[in-house]
Design a protein around this motif. Structure first.
Motif, PDB file in Angstrom:
ATOM      1  N   MET A   1      43.791  30.191   0.103  1.00  0.00           N
ATOM      2  CA  MET A   1      42.403  30.606   0.166  1.00  0.00           C
ATOM      3  C   MET A   1      42.315  31.806   1.113  1.00  0.00           C
ATOM      4  SD  MET A   1      39.112  28.558   1.729  1.00  0.00           S
ATOM      5  CE  MET A   1      39.674  27.098   0.964  1.00  0.00           C
ATOM      6  N   GLU A   2      41.599  32.805   0.674  1.00  0.00           N
ATOM      7  CA  GLU A   2      41.427  33.998   1.483  1.00  0.00           C
ATOM      8  C   GLU A   2      39.984  34.064   2.000  1.00  0.00           C
ATOM      9  OE1 GLU A   2      41.428  38.837   1.061  1.00  0.00           O
ATOM     10  OE2 GLU A   2      42.492  37.658  -0.421  1.00  0.00           O
ATOM     11  N   ILE A   3      39.857  34.160   3.324  1.00  0.00           N
ATOM     12  CA  ILE A   3      38.545  34.284   3.959  1.00  0.00           C
ATOM     13  C   ILE A   3      38.412  35.719   4.445  1.00  0.00           C
ATOM     14  CG2 ILE A   3      37.064  33.498   5.851  1.00  0.00           C
ATOM     15  CD1 ILE A   3      37.519  31.284   3.900  1.00  0.00           C
ATOM     16  N   LYS A   4      37.353  36.393   4.014  1.00  0.00           N
ATOM     17  CA  LYS A   4      37.102  37.763   4.436  1.00  0.00           C
ATOM     18  C   LYS A   4      36.017  37.743   5.516  1.00  0.00           C
ATOM     19  CE  LYS A   4      35.312  42.141   2.896  1.00  0.00           C
ATOM     20  NZ  LYS A   4      34.355  42.728   1.988  1.00  0.00           N
ATOM     21  N   ASP A   5      36.258  38.455   6.612  1.00  0.00           N
ATOM     22  CA  ASP A   5      35.267  38.569   7.678  1.00  0.00           C
ATOM     23  C   ASP A   5      34.470  39.844   7.433  1.00  0.00           C
ATOM     24  OD1 ASP A   5      33.746  38.597   9.950  1.00  0.00           O
ATOM     25  OD2 ASP A   5      35.419  38.747  11.345  1.00  0.00           O
ATOM     26  N   ASN A   6      33.270  39.688   6.900  1.00  0.00           N
ATOM     27  CA  ASN A   6      32.388  40.823   6.642  1.00  0.00           C
ATOM     28  C   ASN A   6      31.568  41.055   7.911  1.00  0.00           C
ATOM     29  OD1 ASN A   6      30.424  42.620   5.823  1.00  0.00           O
ATOM     30  ND2 ASN A   6      30.148  41.669   3.817  1.00  0.00           N
ATOM     31  N   THR A   7      32.062  41.917   8.793  1.00  0.00           N
ATOM     32  CA  THR A   7      31.402  42.119  10.086  1.00  0.00           C
ATOM     33  C   THR A   7      30.053  42.812   9.928  1.00  0.00           C
ATOM     34  OG1 THR A   7      32.669  44.162  10.419  1.00  0.00           O
ATOM     35  CG2 THR A   7      33.541  42.150  11.410  1.00  0.00           C
ATOM     36  N   PHE A   8      29.891  43.624   8.902  1.00  0.00           N
ATOM     37  CA  PHE A   8      28.610  44.293   8.687  1.00  0.00           C
ATOM     38  C   PHE A   8      27.512  43.290   8.364  1.00  0.00           C
ATOM     39  CE2 PHE A   8      25.528  46.499   5.929  1.00  0.00           C
ATOM     40  CZ  PHE A   8      25.080  47.447   6.839  1.00  0.00           C
ATOM     41  N   ALA A   9      27.815  42.326   7.496  1.00  0.00           N
ATOM     42  CA  ALA A   9      26.841  41.299   7.116  1.00  0.00           C
ATOM     43  C   ALA A   9      26.901  40.088   8.046  1.00  0.00           C
ATOM     44  CB  ALA A   9      27.073  40.850   5.680  1.00  0.00           C
ATOM     45  N   ARG A  10      27.843  40.089   8.983  1.00  0.00           N
ATOM     46  CA  ARG A  10      28.067  38.975   9.922  1.00  0.00           C
ATOM     47  C   ARG A  10      28.231  37.651   9.188  1.00  0.00           C
ATOM     48  NH1 ARG A  10      23.544  41.124  13.588  1.00  0.00           N
ATOM     49  NH2 ARG A  10      22.390  39.709  12.287  1.00  0.00           N
ATOM     50  N   GLN A  11      29.224  37.635   8.295  1.00  0.00           N
ATOM     51  CA  GLN A  11      29.505  36.410   7.577  1.00  0.00           C
ATOM     52  C   GLN A  11      30.960  36.382   7.124  1.00  0.00           C
ATOM     53  OE1 GLN A  11      26.630  36.578   4.434  1.00  0.00           O
ATOM     54  NE2 GLN A  11      27.870  37.858   3.119  1.00  0.00           N
ATOM     55  N   PHE A  12      31.482  35.164   7.015  1.00  0.00           N
ATOM     56  CA  PHE A  12      32.789  34.943   6.411  1.00  0.00           C
ATOM     57  C   PHE A  12      32.540  34.682   4.935  1.00  0.00           C
ATOM     58  CE2 PHE A  12      33.419  33.485  10.820  1.00  0.00           C
ATOM     59  CZ  PHE A  12      34.484  34.288  11.178  1.00  0.00           C
ATOM     60  N   LEU A  53      35.833  25.851   6.322  1.00  0.00           N
ATOM     61  CA  LEU A  53      35.562  25.706   7.754  1.00  0.00           C
ATOM     62  C   LEU A  53      36.858  25.602   8.553  1.00  0.00           C
ATOM     63  CD1 LEU A  53      32.454  23.364   7.643  1.00  0.00           C
ATOM     64  CD2 LEU A  53      32.509  25.784   8.233  1.00  0.00           C
ATOM     65  N   LYS A  54      37.883  24.957   8.001  1.00  0.00           N
ATOM     66  CA  LYS A  54      39.176  24.891   8.686  1.00  0.00           C
ATOM     67  C   LYS A  54      39.785  26.283   8.837  1.00  0.00           C
ATOM     68  CE  LYS A  54      40.294  20.157   7.431  1.00  0.00           C
ATOM     69  NZ  LYS A  54      41.143  19.261   6.631  1.00  0.00           N
ATOM     70  N   GLU A  55      39.646  27.111   7.809  1.00  0.00           N
ATOM     71  CA  GLU A  55      40.153  28.487   7.889  1.00  0.00           C
ATOM     72  C   GLU A  55      39.380  29.286   8.948  1.00  0.00           C
ATOM     73  OE1 GLU A  55      42.724  30.041   6.327  1.00  0.00           O
ATOM     74  OE2 GLU A  55      43.306  28.100   5.506  1.00  0.00           O
ATOM     75  N   ILE A  56      38.081  29.060   9.030  1.00  0.00           N
ATOM     76  CA  ILE A  56      37.265  29.748  10.039  1.00  0.00           C
ATOM     77  C   ILE A  56      37.669  29.283  11.438  1.00  0.00           C
ATOM     78  CG2 ILE A  56      34.913  30.005  10.942  1.00  0.00           C
ATOM     79  CD1 ILE A  56      33.990  29.960   7.978  1.00  0.00           C
TER      80      ILE A  56
END
Length: 94
Positions: A1-12, A53-56
């Motif tokens: 599973m790939e989690i992207k950190d979208n810092t502009f939208a402040r969301q994973f 959530l585990k990835e986060i």
């Protein structure tokens, strides 16, 4: 599973067959506040959300951040997974 950190939208973000799953956050000092989970309407896979959530949590460990769960669903995740309680800042008990 790939989690992207979208810092502009402040969301994973991660994608599923049903659509985009996001976990919104905000930062304050060395703490990350998990505020909201957005899931597609027909999405019912609680195991997938738990894995997200585990990835986060792994990202928080890597960045040496404390995690403040705002959303009740995330509080339940911490209760079910006591191994992550070390990520809670001092004074927060679940």
């Amino acid at each position: 599973m790939e989690i992207k950190d979208n810092t502009f939208a402040r969301q994973f973000e991660t994608t599923t067959e049903q659509g985009l799953v996001t976990v919104e956050y905000s930062f304050q000092e060395k703490k990350i506040f998990l505020t909201k989970i957005n899931i597609p309407d027909a999405f019912e896979d609680e195991l997938f959300i738990s894995n997200v959530l585990k990835e986060i949590m792994a990202i928080a460990i890597e960045r040496k951040l404390k995690v403040v769960p705002i959303l009740p669903k995330i509080v339940v995740f911490f209760k079910k997974n006591p191994v992550y309680k070390e990520l809670l800042p001092p004074g927060i008990r679940i």
